[in-house]
Design a protein around this motif. Structure first.
Motif, PDB file in Angstrom:
ATOM      1  N   ILE C  22       0.872  -1.183   0.000  1.00 11.79           N
ATOM      2  CA  ILE C  22       0.000   0.000   0.000  1.00 11.79           C
ATOM      3  C   ILE C  22       0.903   1.226   0.000  1.00 11.79           C
ATOM      4  N   ASP C  63      -3.066   4.472  -1.087  1.00 11.92           N
ATOM      5  CA  ASP C  63      -3.687   4.602   0.238  1.00 11.92           C
ATOM      6  C   ASP C  63      -5.134   5.068   0.067  1.00 11.92           C
ATOM      7  N   GLY C  89       1.058   2.056   5.130  1.00 13.07           N
ATOM      8  CA  GLY C  89      -0.203   2.595   5.619  1.00 13.07           C
ATOM      9  C   GLY C  89      -0.520   2.304   7.072  1.00 13.07           C
ATOM     10  N   ASP C  96      -2.615   7.338   6.141  1.00 15.13           N
ATOM     11  CA  ASP C  96      -2.405   5.964   6.636  1.00 15.13           C
ATOM     12  C   ASP C  96      -3.719   5.382   7.132  1.00 15.13           C
TER      13      ASP C  96
HETATM   14 MG   LIG Z   1       2.672   5.252   3.110  1.00 15.31          MG
END
Ligand SMILES: [Mg+2]
Ligand SMILES: [Mg+2]
Ligand SMILES: [Mg+2]
Ligand SMILES: [Mg+2]
Lengths: 178, 178, 178, 178, 178, 178
Positions: C22, C63, C89, C96
């Protein structure tokens, strides 16, 4: 871990702190105009200043839901404040409620803070197994970082030296970033 | 950390324990009147007694929500009981449910207990990374302290020696205080 | 702790892994057909293979709540997949969100994983107090095990070597058992 | 709505009910061996029997978390019991806690029950806006259906006549089906 | 209530709908290539089209957590989709799980939808008290509106005619606005 | 329902109200010293006074988490205040957050209030299905009663006339009783 190093370099070096002590016994002395010794509050202030940050506010409140909320909300609403550090009300007696009350208003809880803090407390000879008796935690609201510490001076000292002062600029930087 | 020391001195020295084993295999043997070896249950009882506390009740139930609740509620409702220690049902197989079931009735969870316990388990050569496979936790209901331990004798031994016996009088004292 | 040993012997030795990265910055490069270096993703794949397991899928997403869910659901829905390992994340910037998003679909969270991981991270000289800045966690969905790791290669290396590879066959075995 | 009709035909016609009254004032009379009038409890029993179902148990407890849990768990653990109906403790005084306590052990809450009940209460001239002052709800545990009603005889009568007796066989049938 | 009127005028008039049927029995027929009659799915499609909106996708899945998630996530990830309407899996049998599963991924739940729907269902002679047996609800994810309806054609008809079609443009407008 | 009648007779007849309007547009006018028309706020004040209660405070804040919390906490902390009535921020646009924010600090939510309010709104010709677009709710903190209403004057009028003014003395009495 170069990511952490890079962040630390970009992070603000001088932060504005607000300190809140939650202690019914001390608050009652204050109300009666008796001398109040707030050892943990004083230690937090001293550590903040000696590490190059600024202290811009302080409040002492009793273990009362609305008084605790009022003190934190007032600090969070102050645009000058970067970091709030509280001490007191993180244990398991019926009057201890700081963590439960402030959890209700956090944007995100920094769940790892309390865990690492309890691990470090366990390493202290004078604490050992008593480490698991505190709910100390941290969180983020409105791009500000909040640390909720126990009322004992030793706990406050440990948290500041080992976890808060080395990382707070970094966390403020992260909390503000997209 | 003088606060912890002061509390420990005021705390009750002899406590009444209630031990609950959650194990479907052992429960089925009991029902069939076959001999049941409950190594962890026996170890808990032995440690409690050899440390000067009293054992005032014991129950063995299967991994069944209502049977687990019934055993705990009966112990909590007993005015003589100060502390409940259970073993079993804290892992990640589908039948493990002790933690989820008892969480639903706790007044407050002692979230640090499981964290420090997993840290200590990681230090054991025979456990190491398996430390993260248990949900062991503790909590407070009705001024009584509850410890929810894994079913393995080694885990039970570690929890009692390093975390429960050194701190339980202190925590009972706190749980009862205003 | 003979229980852990017995389980480890019965557990499947070769598992099928699915790796998800991610990272908005890497994803944007991918979209623009620029070269993408996914150091942590590569490290996870390498560690999996060199430990005798199989890599059967890989995804790189930004994300973004729906993209993250889609990648995980697709892996969970694949009957060949035993284990999912993601990186990225897990921090405290506004973008995040891996942990919050995946928590919403877990059957059970392996709450001890993140705790032991943060303890181990604290032991690393290059991490120390930064250990508390990650929400890394693990969980179980549909009898599959999911590890949600930070984006840093050092964190990924530590988690795999010390916690995932030594225990994953064991945890898959438990997750599948009644 | 043929689905509802079909279900109603397959559903068990005679059910075993357990009635629980939560009332500190009545419980204290019971303890003092004074005569106890439990108008709502009596009304529930009467309605159950006159509609062809069976009453197989009754309990009267005070507004106390552990006593309430004990009464419900004992009824849930009784394999003869199909339905539990309680009255009392659903309001907003500090001692009212039946809903909060039982919510902690439900497998699923029947969230629509309280909503439709409050709508019907509002239609009663003697209740009108007071309808919103009750937390009355329903739920399912262990394939048994639980109704948590207010302590007033009028509320109990309304709930039984308009919502419980017409639907309870249907809901028991659904709760038990895969 | 001029606010509602003003919003209704600004709201998009033609919306793109995605329809999802959750039904294990129908899905099994589909898999076996037997003829599948999806009365509720057909009714939803018909009502959408006859009211001037567009149908741009349809899916039929079994009562399975991952299949349900996959169907919804795929629709949510489609930038053409404005509204998702599902039917099935909102009751209280063990296989009913649509509401629980989708709640885990909603940005906000429209808690009033299910309440008003159950009130309207109660008014129907063929439903009456059975109204409280459905968990039908609505929510917002990624600026898209989701309605989770029961599997019965009468319930679907009522929800569309009285609550969804009169308000959906308005709610899409609100969900998208800052 | 004699219980309700008895309570109503004992309840305080004259209550002190605090009114809070949450509206970014009105707040911005206030800041720019432009004339602010707060139709709903005025209507609440008028209804309170004409029904014999007292208005002892008023605040106008923007749709901002901390400003909303600050206004409510300040009112809750005022020992003279018995009841808080807010309007605004109960819908489903991204800026609507009054309900989510205040839920985090309630001691108990009066879950039936919003349900009955939405039922009554549905009866209004000008609202009908739009009734389900509001999260209006009520709750209790510190023995004070809080009503969180939508921003529309018609909604505010309905809530006060049909639900708040007929019942508020009763609910304050209950909230204060043991
Ligand atoms: Mg990141
Ligand atoms: Mg204190
Ligand atoms: Mg077991
Ligand atoms: Mg179905």
């Amino acid at each position: 871990m170069s990511g952490h190093k890079a962040h630390r370099e970009l992070a603000p070096k001088v932060l504005n702190f607000y300190v809140i002590t939650i202690s019914t016994s001390r608050y009652e002395k204050l109300i009666k105009k008796e001398p109040v010794v707030d050892e943990s509050g004083d230690l937090i202030k001293e550590k903040i200043i000696s590490s190059g940050h600024k202290l811009i506010g302080y409040d002492l409140v009793s273990d009362n839901k609305i008084k605790i909320l009022k003190a934190f909300i007032s600090a969070i609403d102050n645009p000058e404040v970067d970091v709030i550090v509280s001490s007191g009300g993180t244990g398991y007696s019926k009057s201890d409620m700081t963590v439960e009350v402030i959890r209700g208003i956090l944007d995100r809880e920094v769940e790892g803070f309390g865990q690492v803090f309890r691990y470090l407390s366990y390493q202290e000879e004078a604490v050992k197994s008593a480490a698991y008796l505190s709910k100390a935690t941290a969180g983020i609201v409105n791009d500000k970082v909040i640390y909720i510490l126990p009322g004992s001076p030793d706990a406050v000292k440990l948290a500041l030296e080992k976890l808060i002062l080395p990382e707070v600029s970094h966390l403020v930087f992260i909390a503000r970033s997209k």
